[in-house]
Design an enzyme around this catalytic site. Structure first.
Site, PDB file in Angstrom:
ATOM      1  N   LYS A 105       8.894 -14.530   2.563  1.00  0.00           N
ATOM      2  CA  LYS A 105       8.998 -13.582   1.840  1.00  0.00           C
ATOM      3  C   LYS A 105      10.706 -13.199   3.230  1.00  0.00           C
ATOM      4  CE  LYS A 105       5.746 -11.032   0.060  1.00  0.00           C
ATOM      5  NZ  LYS A 105       4.818  -9.421   0.498  1.00  0.00           N
TER       6      LYS A 105
ATOM      7  N   TYR B 165       8.271  -7.647  -9.152  1.00  0.00           N
ATOM      8  CA  TYR B 165       7.047  -6.177  -9.025  1.00  0.00           C
ATOM      9  C   TYR B 165       6.147  -5.260  -9.734  1.00  0.00           C
ATOM     10  CZ  TYR B 165       5.738  -9.017  -4.444  1.00  0.00           C
ATOM     11  OH  TYR B 165       5.280 -10.110  -3.403  1.00  0.00           O
TER      12      TYR B 165
ATOM     13  N   PHE C 283       5.164   2.864  -1.911  1.00  0.00           N
ATOM     14  CA  PHE C 283       5.629   1.839  -0.986  1.00  0.00           C
ATOM     15  C   PHE C 283       6.390   0.963  -2.562  1.00  0.00           C
ATOM     16  CE2 PHE C 283       1.540  -0.568  -2.411  1.00  0.00           C
ATOM     17  CZ  PHE C 283       2.185  -1.055  -2.736  1.00  0.00           C
TER      18      PHE C 283
ATOM     19  N   ARG D  71      -4.803 -17.870  -1.507  1.00  0.00           N
ATOM     20  CA  ARG D  71      -5.063 -16.607  -1.252  1.00  0.00           C
ATOM     21  C   ARG D  71      -5.911 -17.171   0.474  1.00  0.00           C
ATOM     22  NH1 ARG D  71      -1.986 -12.781  -3.837  1.00  0.00           N
ATOM     23  NH2 ARG D  71      -2.849 -11.609  -2.308  1.00  0.00           N
TER      24      ARG D  71
ATOM     25  N   THR E 216      -3.399  -8.948   3.306  1.00  0.00           N
ATOM     26  CA  THR E 216      -2.085  -7.943   2.621  1.00  0.00           C
ATOM     27  C   THR E 216      -1.234  -7.397   3.565  1.00  0.00           C
ATOM     28  OG1 THR E 216      -2.938  -8.185   0.415  1.00  0.00           O
ATOM     29  CG2 THR E 216      -0.148  -6.370   1.252  1.00  0.00           C
TER      30      THR E 216
ATOM     31  N   ARG F 129      -0.226 -15.034   7.395  1.00  0.00           N
ATOM     32  CA  ARG F 129       0.493 -14.063   7.510  1.00  0.00           C
ATOM     33  C   ARG F 129      -0.848 -13.315   8.874  1.00  0.00           C
ATOM     34  NH1 ARG F 129      -1.285 -11.535   1.565  1.00  0.00           N
ATOM     35  NH2 ARG F 129       1.056 -11.513   0.942  1.00  0.00           N
TER      36      ARG F 129
ATOM     37  N   ASN G  11       5.083  -8.723   5.036  1.00  0.00           N
ATOM     38  CA  ASN G  11       3.932 -10.284   5.343  1.00  0.00           C
ATOM     39  C   ASN G  11       4.045 -11.353   4.754  1.00  0.00           C
ATOM     40  OD1 ASN G  11       3.546  -9.332   2.707  1.00  0.00           O
ATOM     41  ND2 ASN G  11       1.587  -8.546   2.565  1.00  0.00           N
TER      42      ASN G  11
ATOM     43  N   HIS H 278       4.120 -14.533  -0.569  1.00  0.00           N
ATOM     44  CA  HIS H 278       2.993 -14.000  -1.585  1.00  0.00           C
ATOM     45  C   HIS H 278       2.794 -14.993  -2.160  1.00  0.00           C
ATOM     46  CE1 HIS H 278       2.875 -12.949  -5.909  1.00  0.00           C
ATOM     47  NE2 HIS H 278       3.806 -13.760  -6.397  1.00  0.00           N
TER      48      HIS H 278
ATOM     49  N   GLU I 103       5.334 -16.346 -13.163  1.00  0.00           N
ATOM     50  CA  GLU I 103       5.564 -16.119 -12.528  1.00  0.00           C
ATOM     51  C   GLU I 103       6.921 -17.475 -12.171  1.00  0.00           C
ATOM     52  OE1 GLU I 103       3.555 -14.646  -8.874  1.00  0.00           O
ATOM     53  OE2 GLU I 103       3.450 -12.434  -9.480  1.00  0.00           O
TER      54      GLU I 103
HETATM   55  P1  ATP Z   1       1.667 -10.586  -2.501  1.00  0.00           P
HETATM   56  O1  ATP Z   1       1.518 -10.055  -4.156  1.00  0.00           O
HETATM   57  O2  ATP Z   1       2.955  -9.976  -2.091  1.00  0.00           O
HETATM   58  O3  ATP Z   1       1.345 -11.549  -2.414  1.00  0.00           O
HETATM   59  P2  ATP Z   1      -0.687  -8.992  -2.129  1.00  0.00           P
HETATM   60  O4  ATP Z   1      -1.214  -9.577  -3.180  1.00  0.00           O
HETATM   61  O5  ATP Z   1      -1.135  -9.084  -0.341  1.00  0.00           O
HETATM   62  O6  ATP Z   1       0.480  -9.444  -1.656  1.00  0.00           O
HETATM   63  P3  ATP Z   1      -0.262  -6.954  -3.382  1.00  0.00           P
HETATM   64  O7  ATP Z   1      -1.109  -5.734  -3.158  1.00  0.00           O
HETATM   65  O8  ATP Z   1      -0.013  -7.472  -4.619  1.00  0.00           O
HETATM   66  O9  ATP Z   1      -0.558  -7.583  -1.736  1.00  0.00           O
HETATM   67  O10 ATP Z   1       1.192  -6.066  -2.712  1.00  0.00           O
HETATM   68  C1  ATP Z   1       2.470  -6.447  -3.171  1.00  0.00           C
HETATM   69  C2  ATP Z   1       3.443  -6.315  -2.046  1.00  0.00           C
HETATM   70  O11 ATP Z   1       3.747  -5.031  -2.041  1.00  0.00           O
HETATM   71  C3  ATP Z   1       2.805  -6.628  -0.366  1.00  0.00           C
HETATM   72  O12 ATP Z   1       2.184  -7.443  -0.359  1.00  0.00           O
HETATM   73  C4  ATP Z   1       3.662  -6.021   0.506  1.00  0.00           C
HETATM   74  O13 ATP Z   1       5.111  -6.723   1.071  1.00  0.00           O
HETATM   75  C5  ATP Z   1       3.710  -4.435  -0.498  1.00  0.00           C
HETATM   76  N1  ATP Z   1       2.751  -3.428   0.739  1.00  0.00           N
HETATM   77  C6  ATP Z   1       1.493  -3.759  -0.563  1.00  0.00           C
HETATM   78  N2  ATP Z   1       0.998  -2.875   0.006  1.00  0.00           N
HETATM   79  C7  ATP Z   1       2.171  -1.504   0.681  1.00  0.00           C
HETATM   80  C8  ATP Z   1       1.494  -0.291   1.681  1.00  0.00           C
HETATM   81  N3  ATP Z   1       0.544  -0.185   1.396  1.00  0.00           N
HETATM   82  N4  ATP Z   1       2.681  -0.134   2.194  1.00  0.00           N
HETATM   83  C9  ATP Z   1       4.140  -1.419   2.371  1.00  0.00           C
HETATM   84  N5  ATP Z   1       3.999  -2.027   1.772  1.00  0.00           N
HETATM   85  C10 ATP Z   1       2.749  -2.565   0.599  1.00  0.00           C
HETATM   86 MG    MG Z   2      -0.227  -9.580  -5.011  1.00  0.00          MG
END
Ligand code: ATP
Ligand code: MG
Length: 131
Positions: free
Chosen positions: A3, A43, A51, A79, A85, A96, A106, A109, A120
């Site tokens: 990212k 997304y 968010f 993962r 996350t 992370r 973070n 992805h 994707e």
């Molecule tokens: P990713 O899909 O990016 O691999 P993830 O699967 O661990 O991450 P998701 O729940 O899919 O987490 O959330 C997607 C992305 O949205 C997160 O990686 C983060 O960048 C952002 N995000 C998630 N929760 C929050 C939050 N509470 N506040 C701000 N940003 C958030």
């Molecule tokens: Mg995700």
């Protein structure tokens, strides 16, 4: 994806080393920047979350590295390698924990299922860019 925060902070090499050292094979990779439209589409599952606007701003503010990587059990193993996350909750030694700054910014992805990994991969790459 690596990212924008991790690219800005100079962690591309460190993250790719963690990924290849863990046994993943890179079958496609590029340095690119998402448009607003790209980030909203990528997304879309989070479009109702509070968010979402912040996430789209963040993911479009600078270049990313995007890749398709392969391994047995790739989704679960990746993962585990990237960690939770929220980097404050990520296990020691995860990408992370090492490189992320906050729950929003973070560093990486990872796809959450084989089905979404295929979707994707097609989002980012043409067939002739996949080796
Ligand atoms: P990713 O899909 O990016 O691999 P993830 O699967 O661990 O991450 P998701 O729940 O899919 O987490 O959330 C997607 C992305 O949205 C997160 O990686 C983060 O960048 C952002 N995000 C998630 N929760 C929050 C939050 N509470 N506040 C701000 N940003 C958030
Ligand atoms: Mg995700």
């Amino acid at each position: 994806m690596i990212k924008p925060d991790a690219v800005e902070n100079g962690h591309v090499g460190g993250i790719l080393d963690k990924i290849t050292s863990a046994g993943f094979k890179i079958v496609a990779m590029k340095y690119t920047q998402l448009s607003k439209r790209d980030a909203k589409a990528f997304y879309a599952v989070h479009s109702e979350r509070p968010f979402f606007g912040e996430l789209v701003e963040f993911m479009t503010r600078g270049p990313i590295v995007t890749a398709i990587i392969e391994k047995e059990n790739a989704v679960d193993d990746f993962r585990a390698l990237i960690g939770a996350t929220n980097p404050a909750e990520a296990a020691e030694g995860t990408i992370r924990k090492l490189y992320a700054t906050s729950i929003g910014e973070n560093a990486v992805h990872g796809s959450d299922s084989d089905e979404n990994a295929a979707i994707e991969g097609d989002f980012h790459f043409a067939g002739r860019e996949i080796y």
